[in-house]
Design a protein around this motif. Structure first.
Motif, PDB file in Angstrom:
ATOM      1  N   ASP A  80       0.811  -1.216   0.000  1.00  0.00           N
ATOM      2  CA  ASP A  80       0.000   0.000   0.000  1.00  0.00           C
ATOM      3  C   ASP A  80       0.844   1.265   0.000  1.00  0.00           C
ATOM      4  OD1 ASP A  80      -2.278  -1.506   0.036  1.00  0.00           O
ATOM      5  OD2 ASP A  80      -2.491  -1.443   2.221  1.00  0.00           O
ATOM      6  N   GLU A  81       2.103   1.152   0.369  1.00  0.00           N
ATOM      7  CA  GLU A  81       2.957   2.334   0.424  1.00  0.00           C
ATOM      8  C   GLU A  81       4.379   1.928   0.053  1.00  0.00           C
ATOM      9  OE1 GLU A  81       3.334   3.854   4.394  1.00  0.00           O
ATOM     10  OE2 GLU A  81       3.741   1.882   5.235  1.00  0.00           O
ATOM     11  N   PRO A  82       5.180   2.882  -0.408  1.00  0.00           N
ATOM     12  CA  PRO A  82       6.563   2.577  -0.735  1.00  0.00           C
ATOM     13  C   PRO A  82       7.307   2.051   0.490  1.00  0.00           C
ATOM     14  CG  PRO A  82       5.938   4.673  -1.703  1.00  0.00           C
ATOM     15  CD  PRO A  82       4.812   4.268  -0.775  1.00  0.00           C
ATOM     16  N   GLN A  83       7.836   0.826   0.358  1.00  0.00           N
ATOM     17  CA  GLN A  83       8.483   0.179   1.505  1.00  0.00           C
ATOM     18  C   GLN A  83       9.797   0.851   1.894  1.00  0.00           C
ATOM     19  OE1 GLN A  83       6.813  -2.683   3.226  1.00  0.00           O
ATOM     20  NE2 GLN A  83       5.483  -1.224   2.198  1.00  0.00           N
ATOM     21  N   CYS A  84      10.496   1.420   0.916  1.00  0.00           N
ATOM     22  CA  CYS A  84      11.748   2.102   1.260  1.00  0.00           C
ATOM     23  C   CYS A  84      11.463   3.332   2.128  1.00  0.00           C
ATOM     24  CB  CYS A  84      12.531   2.472   0.000  1.00  0.00           C
ATOM     25  SG  CYS A  84      11.586   3.362  -1.243  1.00  0.00           S
ATOM     26  N   GLN A  85      10.406   4.060   1.766  1.00  0.00           N
ATOM     27  CA  GLN A  85      10.022   5.221   2.582  1.00  0.00           C
ATOM     28  C   GLN A  85       9.640   4.772   3.986  1.00  0.00           C
ATOM     29  OE1 GLN A  85       6.807   7.356   0.657  1.00  0.00           O
ATOM     30  NE2 GLN A  85       8.212   8.801  -0.303  1.00  0.00           N
ATOM     31  N   ALA A  86       8.961   3.635   4.071  1.00  0.00           N
ATOM     32  CA  ALA A  86       8.454   3.172   5.367  1.00  0.00           C
ATOM     33  C   ALA A  86       9.582   2.799   6.325  1.00  0.00           C
ATOM     34  CB  ALA A  86       7.515   1.983   5.161  1.00  0.00           C
ATOM     35  N   VAL A  87      10.682   2.262   5.788  1.00  0.00           N
ATOM     36  CA  VAL A  87      11.743   1.772   6.685  1.00  0.00           C
ATOM     37  C   VAL A  87      12.915   2.736   6.853  1.00  0.00           C
ATOM     38  CG1 VAL A  87      11.202  -0.634   6.152  1.00  0.00           C
ATOM     39  CG2 VAL A  87      13.041   0.527   4.897  1.00  0.00           C
ATOM     40  N   CYS A  88      13.035   3.730   5.975  1.00  0.00           N
ATOM     41  CA  CYS A  88      14.219   4.593   6.033  1.00  0.00           C
ATOM     42  C   CYS A  88      14.250   5.404   7.338  1.00  0.00           C
ATOM     43  CB  CYS A  88      14.240   5.543   4.840  1.00  0.00           C
ATOM     44  SG  CYS A  88      15.693   6.615   4.855  1.00  0.00           S
ATOM     45  N   PRO A  89      15.328   5.266   8.111  1.00  0.00           N
ATOM     46  CA  PRO A  89      15.385   5.934   9.415  1.00  0.00           C
ATOM     47  C   PRO A  89      15.598   7.441   9.332  1.00  0.00           C
ATOM     48  CG  PRO A  89      17.458   4.810   8.988  1.00  0.00           C
ATOM     49  CD  PRO A  89      16.534   4.436   7.877  1.00  0.00           C
ATOM     50  N   VAL A  90      16.002   7.933   8.171  1.00  0.00           N
ATOM     51  CA  VAL A  90      16.255   9.373   8.064  1.00  0.00           C
ATOM     52  C   VAL A  90      15.349  10.035   7.007  1.00  0.00           C
ATOM     53  CG1 VAL A  90      18.620   9.266   8.911  1.00  0.00           C
ATOM     54  CG2 VAL A  90      18.204   8.972   6.467  1.00  0.00           C
ATOM     55  N   ASP A  91      14.329   9.307   6.578  1.00  0.00           N
ATOM     56  CA  ASP A  91      13.315   9.861   5.653  1.00  0.00           C
ATOM     57  C   ASP A  91      13.925  10.480   4.397  1.00  0.00           C
ATOM     58  OD1 ASP A  91      11.267   9.100   7.361  1.00  0.00           O
ATOM     59  OD2 ASP A  91      11.338  10.979   8.467  1.00  0.00           O
ATOM     60  N   CYS A  92      14.888   9.766   3.820  1.00  0.00           N
ATOM     61  CA  CYS A  92      15.515  10.319   2.611  1.00  0.00           C
ATOM     62  C   CYS A  92      15.056   9.631   1.328  1.00  0.00           C
ATOM     63  CB  CYS A  92      17.025  10.312   2.728  1.00  0.00           C
ATOM     64  SG  CYS A  92      17.747   8.666   2.680  1.00  0.00           S
ATOM     65  N   CYS A  93      14.038   8.776   1.409  1.00  0.00           N
ATOM     66  CA  CYS A  93      13.406   8.223   0.200  1.00  0.00           C
ATOM     67  C   CYS A  93      12.197   9.096  -0.099  1.00  0.00           C
ATOM     68  CB  CYS A  93      12.970   6.777   0.424  1.00  0.00           C
ATOM     69  SG  CYS A  93      14.329   5.659   0.817  1.00  0.00           S
ATOM     70  N   VAL A  94      12.305   9.882  -1.131  1.00  0.00           N
ATOM     71  CA  VAL A  94      11.285  10.907  -1.392  1.00  0.00           C
ATOM     72  C   VAL A  94      10.753  10.787  -2.817  1.00  0.00           C
ATOM     73  CG1 VAL A  94      12.382  12.477   0.255  1.00  0.00           C
ATOM     74  CG2 VAL A  94      12.970  12.628  -2.175  1.00  0.00           C
ATOM     75  N   ASP A  95       9.611  11.427  -3.075  1.00  0.00           N
ATOM     76  CA  ASP A  95       9.059  11.441  -4.420  1.00  0.00           C
ATOM     77  C   ASP A  95      10.043  12.114  -5.369  1.00  0.00           C
ATOM     78  OD1 ASP A  95       6.795  10.291  -3.404  1.00  0.00           O
ATOM     79  OD2 ASP A  95       5.701  12.180  -3.239  1.00  0.00           O
ATOM     80  N   ASP A  96      10.166  11.539  -6.564  1.00  0.00           N
ATOM     81  CA  ASP A  96      11.102  12.062  -7.558  1.00  0.00           C
ATOM     82  C   ASP A  96      10.329  12.876  -8.595  1.00  0.00           C
ATOM     83  OD1 ASP A  96      12.931  12.566  -9.507  1.00  0.00           O
ATOM     84  OD2 ASP A  96      13.585  10.493  -9.766  1.00  0.00           O
ATOM     85  N   PRO A  97      10.426  14.190  -8.544  1.00  0.00           N
ATOM     86  CA  PRO A  97       9.639  15.024  -9.472  1.00  0.00           C
ATOM     87  C   PRO A  97      10.059  14.850 -10.926  1.00  0.00           C
ATOM     88  CG  PRO A  97      11.194  16.372  -8.231  1.00  0.00           C
ATOM     89  CD  PRO A  97      11.258  14.994  -7.640  1.00  0.00           C
ATOM     90  N   ASP A  98      11.236  14.263 -11.153  1.00  0.00           N
ATOM     91  CA  ASP A  98      11.684  14.036 -12.537  1.00  0.00           C
ATOM     92  C   ASP A  98      11.103  12.754 -13.129  1.00  0.00           C
ATOM     93  OD1 ASP A  98      13.217  16.331 -12.519  1.00  0.00           O
ATOM     94  OD2 ASP A  98      14.980  15.295 -11.737  1.00  0.00           O
ATOM     95  N   HIS A  99      10.434  11.966 -12.304  1.00  0.00           N
ATOM     96  CA  HIS A  99       9.848  10.717 -12.790  1.00  0.00           C
ATOM     97  C   HIS A  99       8.417  10.606 -12.273  1.00  0.00           C
ATOM     98  CE1 HIS A  99      14.191   9.805 -13.241  1.00  0.00           C
ATOM     99  NE2 HIS A  99      13.772   9.232 -14.330  1.00  0.00           N
ATOM    100  N   ARG A 100       7.554  11.497 -12.786  1.00  0.00           N
ATOM    101  CA  ARG A 100       6.146  11.468 -12.398  1.00  0.00           C
ATOM    102  C   ARG A 100       5.407  10.477 -13.300  1.00  0.00           C
ATOM    103  NH1 ARG A 100       4.935  15.774  -9.120  1.00  0.00           N
ATOM    104  NH2 ARG A 100       6.521  17.417  -9.081  1.00  0.00           N
TER     105      ARG A 100
END
Ligand code: SF4
Ligand code: SF4
Length: 116
Positions: A80-100
């Motif tokens: 249901d959600e990006p798993q990398c965002q869910a586990v990253c301890p420093v919240d550095c997995c973010v939406d990529d505006p160059d790949h919408r």
């Protein structure tokens, strides 16, 4: 859109095993479309590009973990959600505006990577 890793990454490695598409690699590592997918040999990507899935590709970063946009589906089709965002301890997995990309495009990619 795809997810990208910013230079806030601390190289902890927590995200890599969570990716259902094997789209995340350690900095300076070669990557392949065949890693963690059904793809093998010559294939045509959904965007029409012909590639060799087994051919080693240049790393997208030498210093920090990176995400291959053509393998990221924002976890569509798996979670249901990006798993990398869910586990990253420093919240550095973010939406990529160059790949919408639309949900449809992401689901087509997910099927292409894993289904016949
Ligand atoms: Fe992998 Fe999902 Fe992160 Fe994309 S959003 S890199 S598919 S874990
Ligand atoms: Fe970098 Fe976050 Fe992945 Fe750790 S979980 S390697 S900090 S992107």
């Amino acid at each position: 859109m795809a997810i990208k890793i910013t230079d806030e990454c601390i190289n902890c490695g927590a995200c890599e095993p969570e990716c259902p598409n094997n789209a995340i690699y350690e900095g300076s590592d070669d990557w392949r479309f065949a890693d963690g997918t059904r793809l093998s040999g010559k294939v045509i990507l959904p965007d029409g590009t012909e590639i060799d899935a087994n051919e080693a590709q240049e790393p997208l970063s030498d210093d920090i973990y990176f995400i291959v946009p053509n393998k990221c589906t924002e976890c569509q089709g798996f979670h249901d959600e990006p798993q990398c965002q869910a586990v990253c301890p420093v919240d550095c997995c973010v939406d990529d505006p160059d790949h919408r990309e639309s949900e449809d495009v992401l689901l087509i990619r997910q099927a292409f990577l894993h289904n016949e």
